[in-house]
Design a protein around this motif. Sequence first.
Motif, PDB file in Angstrom:
ATOM      1  N   THR A  50      -6.691   4.129   2.799  1.00  0.00           N
ATOM      2  CA  THR A  50      -7.089   2.738   2.589  1.00  0.00           C
ATOM      3  C   THR A  50      -5.897   1.848   2.249  1.00  0.00           C
ATOM      4  O   THR A  50      -6.021   0.629   2.227  1.00  0.00           O
ATOM      5  CB  THR A  50      -8.120   2.635   1.450  1.00  0.00           C
ATOM      6  OG1 THR A  50      -7.525   3.174   0.255  1.00  0.00           O
ATOM      7  CG2 THR A  50      -9.385   3.406   1.787  1.00  0.00           C
ATOM      8  N   LEU A  51      -4.745   2.468   1.989  1.00  0.00           N
ATOM      9  CA  LEU A  51      -3.551   1.693   1.648  1.00  0.00           C
ATOM     10  C   LEU A  51      -2.767   1.262   2.870  1.00  0.00           C
ATOM     11  O   LEU A  51      -2.038   0.269   2.832  1.00  0.00           O
ATOM     12  CB  LEU A  51      -2.627   2.528   0.754  1.00  0.00           C
ATOM     13  CG  LEU A  51      -3.216   3.005  -0.561  1.00  0.00           C
ATOM     14  CD1 LEU A  51      -2.221   3.904  -1.285  1.00  0.00           C
ATOM     15  CD2 LEU A  51      -3.578   1.815  -1.432  1.00  0.00           C
TER      16      LEU A  51
ATOM     17  N   LEU B 272      -6.582  -1.333   8.415  1.00  0.00           N
ATOM     18  CA  LEU B 272      -6.137  -1.857   7.112  1.00  0.00           C
ATOM     19  C   LEU B 272      -6.852  -3.173   6.802  1.00  0.00           C
ATOM     20  O   LEU B 272      -7.247  -3.413   5.648  1.00  0.00           O
ATOM     21  CB  LEU B 272      -4.614  -2.047   7.094  1.00  0.00           C
ATOM     22  CG  LEU B 272      -4.045  -2.512   5.746  1.00  0.00           C
ATOM     23  CD1 LEU B 272      -4.388  -1.529   4.625  1.00  0.00           C
ATOM     24  CD2 LEU B 272      -2.531  -2.709   5.835  1.00  0.00           C
TER      25      LEU B 272
ATOM     26  N   TYR C 215      -8.857  -1.517  -0.518  1.00  0.00           N
ATOM     27  CA  TYR C 215      -7.436  -1.726  -0.734  1.00  0.00           C
ATOM     28  C   TYR C 215      -7.281  -2.598  -1.971  1.00  0.00           C
ATOM     29  O   TYR C 215      -7.966  -3.607  -2.113  1.00  0.00           O
ATOM     30  CB  TYR C 215      -6.860  -2.444   0.490  1.00  0.00           C
ATOM     31  CG  TYR C 215      -5.417  -2.878   0.382  1.00  0.00           C
ATOM     32  CD1 TYR C 215      -4.390  -2.100   0.902  1.00  0.00           C
ATOM     33  CD2 TYR C 215      -5.088  -4.090  -0.221  1.00  0.00           C
ATOM     34  CE1 TYR C 215      -3.068  -2.513   0.823  1.00  0.00           C
ATOM     35  CE2 TYR C 215      -3.766  -4.511  -0.302  1.00  0.00           C
ATOM     36  CZ  TYR C 215      -2.756  -3.719   0.220  1.00  0.00           C
ATOM     37  OH  TYR C 215      -1.452  -4.131   0.138  1.00  0.00           O
TER      38      TYR C 215
ATOM     39  N   TYR D 247      -7.058   7.166  -2.833  1.00  0.00           N
ATOM     40  CA  TYR D 247      -6.927   6.142  -1.790  1.00  0.00           C
ATOM     41  C   TYR D 247      -7.326   6.617  -0.398  1.00  0.00           C
ATOM     42  O   TYR D 247      -7.044   5.955   0.571  1.00  0.00           O
ATOM     43  CB  TYR D 247      -5.512   5.544  -1.770  1.00  0.00           C
ATOM     44  CG  TYR D 247      -5.130   4.914  -3.075  1.00  0.00           C
ATOM     45  CD1 TYR D 247      -5.707   3.709  -3.459  1.00  0.00           C
ATOM     46  CD2 TYR D 247      -4.228   5.531  -3.946  1.00  0.00           C
ATOM     47  CE1 TYR D 247      -5.383   3.116  -4.670  1.00  0.00           C
ATOM     48  CE2 TYR D 247      -3.899   4.954  -5.154  1.00  0.00           C
ATOM     49  CZ  TYR D 247      -4.475   3.748  -5.516  1.00  0.00           C
ATOM     50  OH  TYR D 247      -4.154   3.172  -6.717  1.00  0.00           O
TER      51      TYR D 247
ATOM     52  N   SER E  17     -10.110  -2.319   5.459  1.00  0.00           N
ATOM     53  CA  SER E  17      -9.959  -1.756   4.119  1.00  0.00           C
ATOM     54  C   SER E  17      -9.757  -2.869   3.095  1.00  0.00           C
ATOM     55  O   SER E  17     -10.284  -2.809   1.978  1.00  0.00           O
ATOM     56  CB  SER E  17      -8.769  -0.779   4.118  1.00  0.00           C
ATOM     57  OG  SER E  17      -8.527  -0.322   2.817  1.00  0.00           O
ATOM     58  N   ILE E  18      -9.022  -3.904   3.481  1.00  0.00           N
ATOM     59  CA  ILE E  18      -8.799  -5.035   2.574  1.00  0.00           C
ATOM     60  C   ILE E  18     -10.102  -5.820   2.382  1.00  0.00           C
ATOM     61  O   ILE E  18     -10.510  -6.098   1.260  1.00  0.00           O
ATOM     62  CB  ILE E  18      -7.676  -5.947   3.128  1.00  0.00           C
ATOM     63  CG1 ILE E  18      -6.328  -5.209   3.080  1.00  0.00           C
ATOM     64  CG2 ILE E  18      -7.604  -7.250   2.331  1.00  0.00           C
ATOM     65  CD1 ILE E  18      -5.203  -5.891   3.844  1.00  0.00           C
TER      66      ILE E  18
ATOM     67  N   GLY F  23       0.813  -1.212   0.000  1.00  0.00           N
ATOM     68  CA  GLY F  23       0.000   0.000   0.000  1.00  0.00           C
ATOM     69  C   GLY F  23       0.844   1.258   0.000  1.00  0.00           C
ATOM     70  O   GLY F  23       0.623   2.182  -0.787  1.00  0.00           O
TER      71      GLY F  23
END
Lengths: 293, 759, 156
Positions: free
Chosen positions: B624-625, B745, B754, B430, B748-749, A274
């Motif tokens: 979101t990364l 995270l 992501y 993002y 988000s995934i 990311g």
Amino acid sequence: MSDIEYYRPHDLDEAVTFLARNGATTRILAGGTDLMIDRRAGTLNTDCLCDVSRLVELKRIEIIDDRLEIGAGVTMNEIVHSETIARFAPALKIAASQFAGNQIRNVATLGGNVAHCSPCGDTVPPLLIHDATAMVRSRSDERAVSLADMAGGPYHCTLGPSELITRFVLKPMTAEMTLTDFQKIGRRRALAISRLSMAVMARQEKDRSIAFIRFALGACTPTPHHFEAVESTLLGKIPTETLLWDVGGKLARQMRVITGRRPSAVYKEPAIAGLFVRILYPLVASSGKPVAP
Amino acid sequence: MTNHYKQVGHSIPKIGITERLTGAPVFSADINLRNPLILRVLRSRRHHARIRSIDTTAARTIDGVVAIFTAKDIPGKNAHGIINKDQPLLMGDKVRSLSDPVALVAAKTDTAARKALDRIKVDYDDLPAVFTPEDAMAPDAPAIHDKGNILFTRKIKRGDPETAFKACAVVVEKTYRTTRIEHAFLEPDAGAGYVDDDGTLVIFASTQNPHYDHQAVVSILGLEKDRVRIIQTATGGGFGSKLDLNVQGFIGLALYHLKQPVRMIYSREESFLATAKRHPLTMTLKTGADKQGRLIATRATIICDTGAYASYGIPVASRSAVHATGPYEIEHVDIESHCVYTNNPFSGAMRGFGTPQMAIAHESQMDLIAAQLDIDPLEIRKINALSVGSVTSTGQKLTASVGIGECLDRLGPYYEQARNEWLKEGDIPYRKKGIGIGGMWYGIGNTGTKNPSTAKIKLTPDGRLTLYTGAADIGQGSSTVLAQIAAEVLGITAESLHLVVADTQRTTSAGATSASRQTYISGNAVHIAATACASALIAEAAALLDLPASALVLSDGNVIEAAGSTRRVDFARLASRLLEKKKPLEWHGVFDPDTTALDPETGQGVPYATYAYAAQLVLLSVDTLTGEVFVEKVFAAHDVGKAIHPENVIGQICGGVVMGLGFALMEEYTPEETDSLKDYHVPTCADLPDIVPIIVEAPEPTGPFGAKGVGEPALIPTAPAVINALAHALGKRIYQLPASLEKVLAVSIETGHYGPKEA
Amino acid sequence: MRIHFNLNGKAIAVDAPVGTSALSLLRDYLGLKGTKEGCGIGECGACAIEVDGKAVNACLMFAAQLDGRTVLTVEGLETPSGLHPIQEAFRDHHAVQCGYCTPGLLMSTHALLAEKPHPDHDDINTAISGHLCRCTGYKNIVSAIEAAGKNPGGKN
């Protein structure tokens, strides 16, 4: 603690002469911020402190020929305020500006941060993208040591007891670079230990193909590690988001090969990919960022 | 709004600020003593073990070591605890957690004291340990205390939830979890002491409750009450942790035996290890609403991990149960809250007593129900908000000062702006933006138990006034607020009022600085004492001036004719006349809020005389990364009844919001992992969002000038608002705090934010 | 060793073991208790002092490092006419609650204003984000520093 001696050499020659004689029982004191932590923890096992923080020879920041030389005794805030570094190694400036808190930036030195060999040392990735080497003096010798060779493991510096880092030699950033950046992720916006960090420097052709790239990852491997495959994969290609995700994913998997599967990898693997996408995103056409600097 | 008061409602400089600005030696670590011995405690570093023997022989031979004490040196009762006296000062037979104190060293230097700790040999037999309340409640679990591992259960039952759920249009059932939180006040625990000429043990301490400390030390040492004097020094924050006996008992024990000055300062690491934490709560809520979004029924099961000792575990269990509905009216409730011993570090009071944890659950439920019914999150809160005439889950009818509706209304324009404009501005690749609301209510004072405060006003023969209060000001500003209340009544300035604060030889108990109670409860005690003084002065002046009392007022140290004539008499003259009549020149105030005990089976009763209310709106964006969360704005509307000192209220709100952000996003105490300020992260200035404090004043008729409280309420809505905003941004909810990089995270995934977006 | 330095405008010499921290030197050897210990490891800023015009954490400095330096602590801020304008700004903007972080923040502010008399929000953030405050939420501290920057002479 009353047994410790304090020695403050007047110049570099005095320092290395002293270390030649007493290095094995001496700790080099620059900013002191790491040594004081050891002292408090009761692990500062030394007879003597050799205070090099006032040696002007270690304080220089200059362009010599086509090299950028930064003295090992330069503090983080001296890096932040240096116009030379802002122009020729801006990612290092960003890293220094995010280093600990202001009071520590006023004393902590570049040499100290590198020699401490913390896997989370924030100055290492930006030094790596400039192919930095450390110049190391002893009374009889001067040698160049790569950052990868300096760290024998986490918090383990391979330099000899009579050796002193005097300066770092960097390839300066050239005017045609498209992108240079340092980014780190911590649990808070300041005073944060890096969960991971990245530094990058890249140049694109007019068609956006990557003509030059240097990339370094921080806080993810026990010692500095050059991910050549990342650079070679991107070189010559026109970056797209898909490509960045692809290479970022490979980078994360490579990290896992080096470190083994640790609990922290559950976060770090996707976060590496990311952050890789985020830091390189300006190279992608859809970012709207121009190619020319 | 015009302010008719001369003291109340004005943000005067804080009392005691000059000492703090100039670095005067007012903290326990700073006060001057003649060659104090240094005290250090050996802690068990075992989770659960029987002590076979303690050998101090080698340690005693170290140069500089003066004495080493163990449990057998305790002359009185070796037990302390605010409610359950289950915590020995020094462990005699067994240890129940890592930090349990085993021996106390007094030495001439810190180095000698530390060396001695290394040389004390303790022989243990390890016992099986339990680290979750679920394990601790199992029938065959090892008993941590003799009476079993379930310390307390609070039940609240009203109506018929089971039947009511069947009629609901929507029912949501979820489980929420929070973790251990460290208070991380800036001043590590510290104290000092000496033995007075008359043999009194004088103990200085960084504390929130000197009068409790006094009782506890007296009991541990088996002394007469007047042989111990506790003086609260400047206290560098407390947030609930300095309600427990931390250094005070050790200092008392050393003074008792050694009769020479001592000082005890915890290192930051020891402060992390040895003091209370916020209770981790597991909260399962089932909430039902009708088609219009009106809440009908709720069932809640709450489990509080109090660790090895009770500390404030019972109030946490009780308060979390009472507050489980949130600031909303729900007719049918079935709530059970259990407080359970484990071998974890002990949990105690921390800003909110379980309410901040509970608010995560009830505010998440509100958004989940709103989403299922397609009702706006602000709207569903307005529909259900308590109002005057509402009946709470304990059957209490609210008769006044219910400001939750106004708090929500005041957020309205910001909320609309955020949804219609902010959400659409500045698209960063993002990043996802989210808006979240958190509401809360908070009962002022202790839960369904007596918790009186006392105060005294004294007049000197030369006409000067002194306020005596046992209320410990720990930085929140109670001394200033109490002085303003007294000064307003007495017609003088707060600055000209002399203060005697939190010294057990000179003040009477004001109760703990906790439960957001000092402004309301001690404020009332002060108000009563000051009013009695004012009445006496007016009565005396009336006789002297031959005017009716009703014609007189107090102003600038005089009693004057209200009509504005020049007829006046100053306080000094009145004092001498009262003295001549052999009348005492002091007036007392006692206030105990009008509450009733909660029924043990149904929880019905009046737990608090009044409640504070608040609602906050959080605007944030999520990377979101990487899982990084950027809180941009917080609008914080707080009903405080009346802001006696508006800047103090704002200071509490801003401090509470930032502490709430830490609770929501980054704080998690793990013993032996996050036990320093390097590894345990609290927010820095760089994490500070734009905070907009909004003061709402729904006057409380029984409060001093209408005031209630704000200390804990400030923190409570922030974390739920953050959690709701994160759910809004990502489309999926986090049920376990903190919403760390890792958890955000992961969401988000899971939600597909992501990952590559290009085809 | 004997350490010579200028402390709050006066040249002094003090004997202390080399391993002593600058914080301990000030508090335990010189009796200046205004500088506080909050964490001992440079993570909170309660012990910030000014050395040669720069804010540093006294807990992370050997006393010996002060030799030959000019040191300012909170005790050196007050002027004969009263509080320093920075102290006044902290008072007037209600930037103090418990006050334990205050001396360190005052020193960082003093160093900041000496370098940048009119700091912007980012400058302030950079200067004080190495300080922890658990009471105020920082907002009023930032306001106080902004005000001190706008009005360097204070009220006087």
